[in-house]
Design a protein around this motif. Structure first.
Motif, PDB file in Angstrom:
ATOM      1  N   CYS A   1       0.895  -1.156  -0.198  1.00  0.00           N
ATOM      2  CA  CYS A   1      -0.060  -0.131   0.199  1.00  0.00           C
ATOM      3  C   CYS A   1       0.787   1.467  -0.131  1.00  0.00           C
ATOM      4  O   CYS A   1       1.909   1.073   0.261  1.00  0.00           O
ATOM      5  CB  CYS A   1      -0.890   0.161   0.979  1.00  0.00           C
ATOM      6  SG  CYS A   1      -1.844  -1.514   1.372  1.00  0.00           S
TER       7      CYS A   1
ATOM      8  N   ARG B   1       0.027   4.191   2.033  1.00  0.00           N
ATOM      9  CA  ARG B   1      -0.206   4.548   2.962  1.00  0.00           C
ATOM     10  C   ARG B   1      -1.425   3.029   3.799  1.00  0.00           C
ATOM     11  O   ARG B   1      -2.048   2.862   2.953  1.00  0.00           O
ATOM     12  CB  ARG B   1      -0.855   5.529   3.227  1.00  0.00           C
ATOM     13  CG  ARG B   1      -0.799   6.017   4.716  1.00  0.00           C
ATOM     14  CD  ARG B   1      -0.606   7.555   4.981  1.00  0.00           C
ATOM     15  NE  ARG B   1      -2.084   7.570   5.071  1.00  0.00           N
ATOM     16  CZ  ARG B   1      -2.806   9.070   4.555  1.00  0.00           C
ATOM     17  NH1 ARG B   1      -1.980  10.444   4.133  1.00  0.00           N
ATOM     18  NH2 ARG B   1      -4.506   9.094   4.589  1.00  0.00           N
ATOM     19  N   LYS B   2      -1.593   2.598   4.987  1.00  0.00           N
ATOM     20  CA  LYS B   2      -2.623   2.163   5.268  1.00  0.00           C
ATOM     21  C   LYS B   2      -3.346   2.571   6.248  1.00  0.00           C
ATOM     22  O   LYS B   2      -3.903   3.997   6.348  1.00  0.00           O
ATOM     23  CB  LYS B   2      -1.628   0.952   6.310  1.00  0.00           C
ATOM     24  CG  LYS B   2      -3.199  -0.312   7.182  1.00  0.00           C
ATOM     25  CD  LYS B   2      -2.025  -1.584   7.578  1.00  0.00           C
ATOM     26  CE  LYS B   2      -3.554  -2.313   8.561  1.00  0.00           C
ATOM     27  NZ  LYS B   2      -2.700  -3.139   7.234  1.00  0.00           N
TER      28      LYS B   2
ATOM     29  N   CYS C   1      -8.096  -0.251   8.671  1.00  0.00           N
ATOM     30  CA  CYS C   1      -7.397  -1.660   7.562  1.00  0.00           C
ATOM     31  C   CYS C   1      -7.156  -2.644   8.548  1.00  0.00           C
ATOM     32  O   CYS C   1      -6.199  -1.946   8.886  1.00  0.00           O
ATOM     33  CB  CYS C   1      -6.935  -1.200   6.489  1.00  0.00           C
ATOM     34  SG  CYS C   1      -6.115  -2.832   5.822  1.00  0.00           S
TER      35      CYS C   1
ATOM     36  N   SER D   1      -1.154  -5.943   4.971  1.00  0.00           N
ATOM     37  CA  SER D   1      -1.329  -5.488   4.085  1.00  0.00           C
ATOM     38  C   SER D   1      -0.224  -3.924   4.596  1.00  0.00           C
ATOM     39  O   SER D   1       0.152  -3.656   5.714  1.00  0.00           O
ATOM     40  CB  SER D   1      -1.891  -4.279   3.135  1.00  0.00           C
ATOM     41  OG  SER D   1      -2.368  -3.875   4.242  1.00  0.00           O
ATOM     42  N   GLY D   2       0.189  -3.113   3.925  1.00  0.00           N
ATOM     43  CA  GLY D   2       1.802  -2.678   4.755  1.00  0.00           C
ATOM     44  C   GLY D   2       2.421  -1.692   3.601  1.00  0.00           C
ATOM     45  O   GLY D   2       1.947  -1.702   2.796  1.00  0.00           O
TER      46      GLY D   2
ATOM     47  N   GLY E   1      -4.552  -5.557   0.409  1.00  0.00           N
ATOM     48  CA  GLY E   1      -3.296  -4.069  -0.011  1.00  0.00           C
ATOM     49  C   GLY E   1      -3.490  -3.674  -1.264  1.00  0.00           C
ATOM     50  O   GLY E   1      -4.933  -3.416  -0.827  1.00  0.00           O
TER      51      GLY E   1
ATOM     52  N   THR F   1      -6.481  -1.409  15.047  1.00  0.00           N
ATOM     53  CA  THR F   1      -6.202  -0.596  14.049  1.00  0.00           C
ATOM     54  C   THR F   1      -6.714   0.906  14.728  1.00  0.00           C
ATOM     55  O   THR F   1      -6.885   1.042  15.673  1.00  0.00           O
ATOM     56  CB  THR F   1      -7.047  -0.953  13.576  1.00  0.00           C
ATOM     57  OG1 THR F   1      -9.038  -0.263  14.128  1.00  0.00           O
ATOM     58  CG2 THR F   1      -7.677  -2.286  12.649  1.00  0.00           C
TER      59      THR F   1
END
Length: 397
Positions: free
Chosen positions: A13, A15-16, A20, A24-25, A63, A198
């Motif tokens: 990504c 930006r996360k 979420c 992903s990151g 992602g 989160t």
């Protein structure tokens, strides 16, 4: 097993987003290239294991898959076509976020055989996009959608979200009307779930507790408001020709997401990439979640010893586990399940296993039994958690 669906996980990504909790990151270009090399090795291994099986759908999720350079995406698709038999009419989807694609990238996707896009909008309101931590505004989404159309994509899904902080019927209606005007073939309308771990959970933890207790909330919609937003979404989309075929998914005629239907109907699928899940021959497996452990294991792949040495979770489902899944996944779809499919899968009648539950839910007007098909009523869909819990054996002992 003649056909499978193939899921490809791209965990990268820009930006996360604050809400979420997907695997992903943000990773540098070197790591992205190394991951794609490992992914291609896993694809090769999986293709050797399932060489006689045709792939009926491919779903590239994340992602943000569209953040990946198009040449790396091309390497992934080349590997799939090299090691699997992909059906000519296969549905091939990729998730895209506004601002991560260009005309050249869309043209490359078309050349690769990708024929379906899923574009993440979430909201047409600037305030809500900011709250969610999205990296785009509505104008950028419109530009992305327009580019997709100009590049010949005629099967597009748009993701939106309900139950957002301070969301009102007026705000949601603005999003719905804005999306409908674009005439996408498919709309996914997901209700926000605030997950632990989160930034959203840290920000709204007190409201989450209040929601669970049925108490008035401060920032998040309370239970009644959230229900009203869901029913508004349902009513507005249905009135514009979007048929609700699953609790959160709406499509024009002939445009439901066939890859997701594979999940809901418990058909076999293979997941590749970190954290990717598979269902093969009644075995549920999940890949390792750490990207560096994943790449190390891919380097060590050789031979054909087992279906996937990359799984860190492997569960062989019992007959009763499979029955539970058949019911609570299948009944998420508006068409429900059939007696014939149950008999075919388990060698017995559905009434022989769930007769009491079916009778009870029918009496409560949550279930309809008609012409060999069993499905939830509108009331049953509204109370789906309650209704579906009846098909879990431990709940009925």
């Amino acid at each position: 097993m003649n056909e499978i669906g193939l899921y490809v996980h791209i965990p990268f990504c820009i930006r996360k987003c604050d809400y979420c909790d997907f695997l992903s990151g943000v990773f540098d270009e070197k790591t992205q290239k190394a991951y794609v090399m490992s992914l291609c090795k896993e694809i090769q291994y999986g293709g050797q294991q399932l060489r006689s099986v045709a792939v009926s759908s491919i779903y590239i999720g994340g992602g943000t898959p569209s953040w990946l350079d198009w040449d790396l995406m091309g390497q992934i698709l080349d590997a799939i076509y090299s090691y699997f038999t992909v059906k000519e009419d296969a549905e091939i989807s990729i998730e895209c976020n506004p601002g991560t694609v260009t005309n050249a990238k869309f043209a490359a996707y078309r050349h690769m055989g990708i024929n379906r896009l899923s574009i993440g909008l979430q909201s047409a309101n600037a305030e809500e996009l900011k709250i969610l931590g999205r990296v785009h505004d509505y104008k950028r989404f419109l530009h992305t959608f327009d580019m997709a159309r100009k590049n010949g994509f005629d099967n597009i899904n748009v993701d939106i979200m309900t139950g957002l902080p301070h969301q009102t019927g007026e705000k949601l209606m603005n999003t719905l009307e804005s999306v409908i005007q674009l005439r996408p073939e498919h709309i996914s309308a997901y209700s926000l779930i605030v997950e632990e771990g989160t930034p959203f959970f840290e920000r709204y933890e007190e409201d989450v507790k209040r929601q669970h207790l049925g108490e008035p909330t401060i920032n998040l919609p309370d239970e009644d408001t959230e229900y009203g937003l869901y029913k508004m979404t349902q009513r507005v989309l249905e009135s514009h020709g979007y048929h609700q075929y699953e609790i959160s998914n709406y499509a024009k005629e002939g445009y439901r997401c066939e890859h997701n239907v594979i999940y809901w109907k418990r058909k076999p699928y293979l997941g590749v990439g970190i954290g990717a899940a598979s269902l093969i021959e009644n075995i549920r497996g999940t890949n390792v979640r750490d990207i560096y452990d994943y790449m190390k294991r891919c380097d060590e792949l050789q031979g054909e010893e087992e279906l996937s040495p990359l799984w860190d979770s492997r569960i062989e489902l019992s007959r009763y586990d499979a029955m539970e899944e058949f019911m609570f996944l299948g009944l998420r779809m508006n068409e429900g399940v059939t007696r014939e499919e149950f008999q075919k899968n388990f060698g017995c009648s559905i009434e022989g296993i769930y007769g009491n539950q079916l009778k009870k839910l029918k009496q409560e007007e949550l279930l309809v039994l008609e012409a060999g098909r069993i499905r939830l009523t509108e009331k049953g869909t509204d109370l789906s958690n309650y209704a579906l819990a009846h098909f879990l054996f431990e709940k009925n002992s």
